[in-house]
Design a protein around this motif. Structure first.
Motif, PDB file in Angstrom:
ATOM      1  N   ALA A   1     -55.756 -15.690 -23.060  1.00 49.73           N
ATOM      2  CA  ALA A   1     -55.474 -14.326 -22.592  1.00 49.73           C
ATOM      3  C   ALA A   1     -53.983 -14.219 -22.293  1.00 49.73           C
ATOM      4  O   ALA A   1     -53.341 -15.184 -21.892  1.00 49.73           O
ATOM      5  N   SER A   2     -53.444 -13.025 -22.478  1.00 49.83           N
ATOM      6  CA  SER A   2     -51.984 -12.869 -22.385  1.00 49.83           C
ATOM      7  C   SER A   2     -51.536 -12.483 -20.981  1.00 49.83           C
ATOM      8  O   SER A   2     -52.324 -12.013 -20.163  1.00 49.83           O
ATOM      9  N   PHE A   3     -50.245 -12.636 -20.726  1.00 49.24           N
ATOM     10  CA  PHE A   3     -49.681 -12.337 -19.405  1.00 49.24           C
ATOM     11  C   PHE A   3     -49.732 -10.848 -19.090  1.00 49.24           C
ATOM     12  O   PHE A   3     -49.809 -10.453 -17.930  1.00 49.24           O
ATOM     13  N   ASN A   4     -49.559 -10.036 -20.129  1.00 47.95           N
ATOM     14  CA  ASN A   4     -49.337  -8.609 -19.896  1.00 47.95           C
ATOM     15  C   ASN A   4     -50.574  -7.882 -19.401  1.00 47.95           C
ATOM     16  O   ASN A   4     -51.699  -8.302 -19.627  1.00 47.95           O
ATOM     17  N   GLU A   5     -50.323  -6.775 -18.735  1.00 51.58           N
ATOM     18  CA  GLU A   5     -51.435  -5.848 -18.494  1.00 51.58           C
ATOM     19  C   GLU A   5     -51.611  -5.018 -19.744  1.00 51.58           C
ATOM     20  O   GLU A   5     -50.677  -4.849 -20.548  1.00 51.58           O
ATOM     21  N   LEU A   6     -52.801  -4.491 -19.934  1.00 53.03           N
ATOM     22  CA  LEU A   6     -53.051  -3.543 -21.018  1.00 53.03           C
ATOM     23  C   LEU A   6     -53.641  -2.287 -20.389  1.00 53.03           C
ATOM     24  O   LEU A   6     -54.723  -2.334 -19.798  1.00 53.03           O
ATOM     25  N   ASN A   7     -52.890  -1.196 -20.454  1.00 53.51           N
ATOM     26  CA  ASN A   7     -53.371   0.088 -19.926  1.00 53.51           C
ATOM     27  C   ASN A   7     -53.848  -0.018 -18.486  1.00 53.51           C
ATOM     28  O   ASN A   7     -54.893   0.484 -18.112  1.00 53.51           O
ATOM     29  N   GLY A   8     -53.115  -0.768 -17.691  1.00 54.51           N
ATOM     30  CA  GLY A   8     -53.368  -0.799 -16.254  1.00 54.51           C
ATOM     31  C   GLY A   8     -54.148  -1.998 -15.778  1.00 54.51           C
ATOM     32  O   GLY A   8     -54.209  -2.256 -14.568  1.00 54.51           O
ATOM     33  N   THR A   9     -54.757  -2.757 -16.693  1.00 51.52           N
ATOM     34  CA  THR A   9     -55.517  -3.943 -16.260  1.00 51.52           C
ATOM     35  C   THR A   9     -54.945  -5.186 -16.925  1.00 51.52           C
ATOM     36  O   THR A   9     -54.871  -5.237 -18.161  1.00 51.52           O
ATOM     37  N   PRO A  10     -54.534  -6.193 -16.149  1.00 54.83           N
ATOM     38  CA  PRO A  10     -54.026  -7.416 -16.777  1.00 54.83           C
ATOM     39  C   PRO A  10     -55.034  -7.966 -17.767  1.00 54.83           C
ATOM     40  O   PRO A  10     -56.250  -7.944 -17.520  1.00 54.83           O
ATOM     41  N   ALA A  11     -54.551  -8.463 -18.890  1.00 56.74           N
ATOM     42  CA  ALA A  11     -55.447  -9.015 -19.913  1.00 56.74           C
ATOM     43  C   ALA A  11     -56.349 -10.087 -19.314  1.00 56.74           C
ATOM     44  O   ALA A  11     -57.489 -10.254 -19.722  1.00 56.74           O
ATOM     45  N   THR A  12     -55.855 -10.785 -18.308  1.00 55.57           N
ATOM     46  CA  THR A  12     -56.594 -11.890 -17.696  1.00 55.57           C
ATOM     47  C   THR A  12     -57.800 -11.411 -16.903  1.00 55.57           C
ATOM     48  O   THR A  12     -58.654 -12.193 -16.519  1.00 55.57           O
ATOM     49  N   ALA A  13     -57.884 -10.114 -16.677  1.00 55.57           N
ATOM     50  CA  ALA A  13     -59.056  -9.580 -15.960  1.00 55.57           C
ATOM     51  C   ALA A  13     -59.616  -8.377 -16.692  1.00 55.57           C
ATOM     52  O   ALA A  13     -60.254  -7.505 -16.090  1.00 55.57           O
ATOM     53  N   ASN A  14     -59.380  -8.350 -17.989  1.00 55.96           N
ATOM     54  CA  ASN A  14     -59.688  -7.140 -18.764  1.00 55.96           C
ATOM     55  C   ASN A  14     -60.979  -7.331 -19.548  1.00 55.96           C
ATOM     56  O   ASN A  14     -60.986  -7.864 -20.647  1.00 55.96           O
ATOM     57  N   SER A  15     -62.083  -6.851 -18.962  1.00 53.54           N
ATOM     58  CA  SER A  15     -63.385  -7.075 -19.604  1.00 53.54           C
ATOM     59  C   SER A  15     -63.526  -6.283 -20.891  1.00 53.54           C
ATOM     60  O   SER A  15     -64.296  -6.654 -21.775  1.00 53.54           O
ATOM     61  N   PHE A  16     -62.742  -5.202 -21.032  1.00 50.05           N
ATOM     62  CA  PHE A  16     -62.788  -4.462 -22.307  1.00 50.05           C
ATOM     63  C   PHE A  16     -62.327  -5.397 -23.425  1.00 50.05           C
ATOM     64  O   PHE A  16     -62.937  -5.473 -24.492  1.00 50.05           O
ATOM     65  N   LEU A  17     -61.266  -6.146 -23.175  1.00 48.18           N
ATOM     66  CA  LEU A  17     -60.770  -7.102 -24.167  1.00 48.18           C
ATOM     67  C   LEU A  17     -61.666  -8.340 -24.247  1.00 48.18           C
ATOM     68  O   LEU A  17     -62.090  -8.750 -25.333  1.00 48.18           O
ATOM     69  N   LEU A  18     -61.951  -8.938 -23.075  1.00 52.02           N
ATOM     70  CA  LEU A  18     -62.562 -10.266 -23.067  1.00 52.02           C
ATOM     71  C   LEU A  18     -64.059 -10.256 -23.323  1.00 52.02           C
ATOM     72  O   LEU A  18     -64.641 -11.199 -23.825  1.00 52.02           O
ATOM     73  N   GLN A  19     -64.717  -9.170 -22.969  1.00 53.80           N
ATOM     74  CA  GLN A  19     -66.162  -9.120 -23.186  1.00 53.80           C
ATOM     75  C   GLN A  19     -66.523  -8.115 -24.272  1.00 53.80           C
ATOM     76  O   GLN A  19     -67.083  -8.463 -25.303  1.00 53.80           O
ATOM     77  N   HIS A  20     -66.123  -6.872 -24.072  1.00 57.51           N
ATOM     78  CA  HIS A  20     -66.572  -5.813 -24.990  1.00 57.51           C
ATOM     79  C   HIS A  20     -66.107  -6.067 -26.416  1.00 57.51           C
ATOM     80  O   HIS A  20     -66.911  -6.068 -27.353  1.00 57.51           O
ATOM     81  N   ILE A  21     -64.832  -6.317 -26.583  1.00 52.29           N
ATOM     82  CA  ILE A  21     -64.315  -6.516 -27.946  1.00 52.29           C
ATOM     83  C   ILE A  21     -64.525  -7.956 -28.405  1.00 52.29           C
ATOM     84  O   ILE A  21     -65.183  -8.201 -29.423  1.00 52.29           O
ATOM     85  N   LEU A  22     -64.013  -8.919 -27.677  1.00 51.89           N
ATOM     86  CA  LEU A  22     -64.017 -10.320 -28.113  1.00 51.89           C
ATOM     87  C   LEU A  22     -65.431 -10.843 -28.314  1.00 51.89           C
ATOM     88  O   LEU A  22     -65.723 -11.443 -29.358  1.00 51.89           O
TER      89      LEU A  22
END
Ligand code: GLC
Length: 751
Positions: free
Chosen positions: A260-281
């Motif tokens: 997971a990346s350092f940056n936030e994406l649209n207000g949520t850090p990638a490290t806590a971003n369930s849209f990225l980590l669960q929904h998509i991935l």
């Protein structure tokens, strides 16, 4: 059953059969493939919560520090207590065997450690930086580079590399543009697949492969203003169309860990971003491996302002789908208390631990924890001749010839050559950033290699100036050297540590007074060849006018000096193509070929027209476009021939051109296929790369190059966010770069 639930079941089914198929693909029997997950479950049932949490901990050893915190103190104690199941930045069979022995022999569950390291473009034998490799447009060669790197890393005891980095980047101010494959999702996806294949091979339990780790998920390359670690704010459309494809390609190629990346994406850090980590991935892509954070990224959620403290950050990360905490120590410090407080569940911890253990079983670590710890294999593999030869070939194919007026290149041996510049005799800079364990004290510099090549001529050297100071005291010596010579070779650019992590720049010029030195040497009237060593696109408008020849060599690796001499003297005919646009000036950034037409497009034939989308102080077009690169020979492209002017839905058509080598030397050309969808339910880019073929042609040789165009090439994310095609007129282009193109047209009929 709800569609979502059906989707989830089908995804689960995919996951399970993916696991099974994955295992089969890697040569395991159906039973063996399924035991990776079953064996993990059996072990999990015997573990304490503390031991499970230990498997979610990754600490840095004492080899290298790649982030703000010092390497972990008391690492061996953490391992001995079962508090650290994974280690990075420890290299060599001897060091790794020592720590593995503690884990396997001195802990209650004898669970082997997983050893990771940044084997980005080589372990000992260093290849060109990844942006340079991308410029080769040669996926099999890139795959081979990745395999050589994995083979050396595995021989040195490692199990896991934090590669490939597949972040799309369109802002050259961002120093990490050097680590990826440039601006385009299609090229980036092809290269991502090649790298994963090279790293993981077809058998994770083999002794010459590593576990790949796709990074930095996601859209780290879109940081605002090109400033590292900065905010990323994207529409879902842009995220899915531009930035996600290479990560997905890497997962589809079988990568089994994601960072997971350092940056936030649209207000949520990638490290806590369930849209990225669960929904998509996981839900959309069916990823079955594990997710690791980047270096202390969970701790940094407090600074982001998304967590009040590190305990809350740990809770958010685990809940979002992060399985392993790199260097932050937050899972070790807080998960037990969070469990006791009912803020996380043991099931969440089990899910994460099972993912990590399953991969360790797949890697064969439980069958032989020392599978990579063979000192003899280490000694035989590192810097093996075939590895160095592969690095030299890769370097040669990564070079991009940007200018060659009056056939200044190639040089003839026997000439009187003046070699000038702060990078001409530099060994360290050849390796670029993320150089792994590559040594540089005995590698040939560009100057050394030119001397070796030009034994029947003369070579004088004058540094001329520093890389990044205002000191012009060396100009005189350089002028004198060039005046005595027939031709000058200037090796200019950036230092190795001006790109890479935390190396953003607000300027794209040649640092220091290098341009001033070039300006002065131009006054001698001698032919000037500029060899560029840099980790990002630079704004080189003046340099491109002053130089008679301009050769982009990036940071070319352990064999880079020799490869530059090969190119300068014509042993290697440059065939590289830019994987990223070179702007005229920073003011044009972000600038990339696959742009939208706008409602007031500038007509290149009328560049000064008013009320057009343009600048009054600079043309719209870049200095060098995406896909651009010259050769020592010349190529022509015929008109595009389509076998059908009309395409039925679901049908396919073939587009063909004839490429001819009209010059006097053998050379390789990259035929690039671009499409344009003229009208869509959303606006469409004026060009999109949809295919390419690299072909070598003898002088006078012609060859037909064909591309098949069907739904795969024509589909896009429509206005309703579904992927598919829409009827209408399309343009097809096949050419040597994204600028010198002529269209053919066809129509896609309605369903
Ligand atoms: C660094 C980088 C990442 C690297 C990791 C481990 O901060 O962001 O690319 O893999 O830490 O060294």
């Amino acid at each position: 059953m709800s569609p979502f639930k059906r989707a989830r079941l089908s995804v689960f089914g995919l996951c399970f059969f993916g696991l099974l198929a994955g295992g089969l693909a890697r040569g395991a029997s159906p039973a063996a493939a399924a035991t990776a997950a079953e064996r993990a479950d059996t072990l999990l049932a015997q573990m304490t919560v503390e031991e499970k949490i230990g498997q979610l901990v990754l600490f840095s050893g004492y080899g290298t520090t790649t982030g703000p915190l010092p390497a972990q103190q008391g690492l061996e104690d953490h391992i001995r207590k079962g508090e650290c199941g994974n280690v990075f930045n420890v290299m060599s069979v001897a060091q790794i065997r020592k720590l593995q022995k503690i884990a396997v022999e001195e802990t209650r569950r004898h669970i082997p450690l997983l050893f990771g390291y940044d084997v980005i473009h080589g372990y000992k034998t260093i290849f060109p930086i990844c942006l340079g490799e991308a410029a080769s447009w040669n996926p099999p060669l890139i795959e081979n580079s990745a395999h050589v790197a994995a083979r050396e890393g595995a021989a040195a005891g490692l199990d896991w590399t934090f590669a490939p980095m597949v972040d799309i980047a369109r802002d050259p101010r961002w120093g990490r543009i050097s680590e990826g494959a440039g601006e385009d999702p299609f090229l980036g996806s092809v290269i991502a697949r090649a790298r994963v294949r090279g790293i993981q091979g077809t058998n994770l339990a083999a002794t010459d492969t590593l576990l790949a780790c796709v990074k930095h998920y996601a859209a780290y390359g879109a940081v605002q203003a090109g400033r590292d670690y900065n905010t990323v704010d994207l529409s879902e459309r842009t995220l899915r169309e531009v930035y996600l494809p290479p990560y997905r390609a890497a997962i589809e190629a079988g990568a089994l860990s994601v960072m997971a990346s350092f940056n936030e994406l649209n207000g949520t850090p990638a490290t806590a971003n369930s849209f990225l980590l669960q929904h998509i991935l996981r839900d959309e892509w069916g990823f079955t491996g594990f997710v690791v954070t980047d270096y202390t990224a969970i701790n940094e959620m407090v600074a982001h302002g998304s967590a009040v403290d590190e305990a809350e950050a740990a809770r958010q990360a685990l809940s979002a789908g992060v399985d392993m905490d790199m260097q932050g120590g937050t899972y070790l410090d807080h998960l037990q208390q969070l469990l006791a407080a009912g803020k996380v569940t043991e099931h969440q911890i089990d899910v994460a631990a099972r993912r990590v253990l399953t991969i360790k079983f797949k890697l064969g670590l439980f069958d032989n924890p020392y599978r990579h710890c063979d000192a003899q294999r280490e000694q035989q593999t590192l810097y093996a001749e075939e590895n160095l030869a592969a690095a030299r070939r890769m370097a040669g194919e990564s070079f991009v010839l940007l200018k060659n007026s009056a056939q200044t290149l190639p040089l003839k041996t026997g000439a009187q050559i003046a070699v000038i510049g702060p990078l001409a005799d530099s060994q360290r800079d050849l390796l670029g950033s993320w150089k792994g364990e590559g040594d540089w004290d005995s590698i040939a510099t560009v100057l050394t290699a030119i001397r070796r090549e030009n034994t029947n001529g003369s070579v004088t050297f004058a540094r001329g100036c520093d890389l990044d100071t205002t000191n012009q005291a060396g100009f005189g010596e350089a002028m004198a050297a060039v005046q005595r010579a027939e031709v000058a070779v200037l090796v200019l650019g950036e230092s190795w540590n001006m790109s890479g992590e935390a190396k953003s720049r607000t300027r794209l010029n040649l640092p220091g007074v290098q341009t001033g030195l070039l300006r002065e040497l131009k006054k001698t009237g001698k032919p000037i060849i500029v060899v560029l060593m840099n980790g990002r696109p630079l704004a080189l408008e003046e340099e491109s006018q002053l130089a008679d020849a301009l050769l982009e060599v990036w940071f070319p690796g352990s064999e880079g000096g020799q490869a530059v001499a090969d190119a300068l003297f014509g042993r290697q005919n440059p065939s590289g193509k830019l994987p990223v646009t070179f702007p005229r000036t920073l003011g044009q950034v972000p600038i990339f070929y696959s742009a939208k037409n706008t409602g007031r497009p500038l007509d290149p034939a009328d560049p000064h027209a008013e009320y057009k989308s343009s600048y009054f102080d600079c043309p719209n077009d870049p200095l060098y476009p995406f896909g651009f690169g010259l050769s020592y020979t010349d190529f022509t492209f015929s008109e595009v021939r389509l076998d059908h002017p009309v395409l039925k839905p679901g049908g396919k058509l073939t587009a063909t051109v004839t490429v001819t080598n009209t010059g006097t030397r053998t050379g390789a050309e990259v035929a690039q296929l671009y499409l344009r969808d003229l009208v869509g339910s959303v606006t469409r880019p004026v060009l999109e790369l949809k295919g390419f073929q690299k072909l070598e042609l003898q002088p006078g040789e012609s060859r037909a190059v064909s591309f098949t165009i069907g739904d795969n090439e024509l589909s896009f994310l429509r206005a309703d966010m579904t992927v598919g095609t829409e009827p209408g007129e399309f343009q097809v282009f096949i050419g040597p770069n994204s600028r010198d193109l002529r269209p053919a047209t066809f129509e896609l009929l309605s369903r």
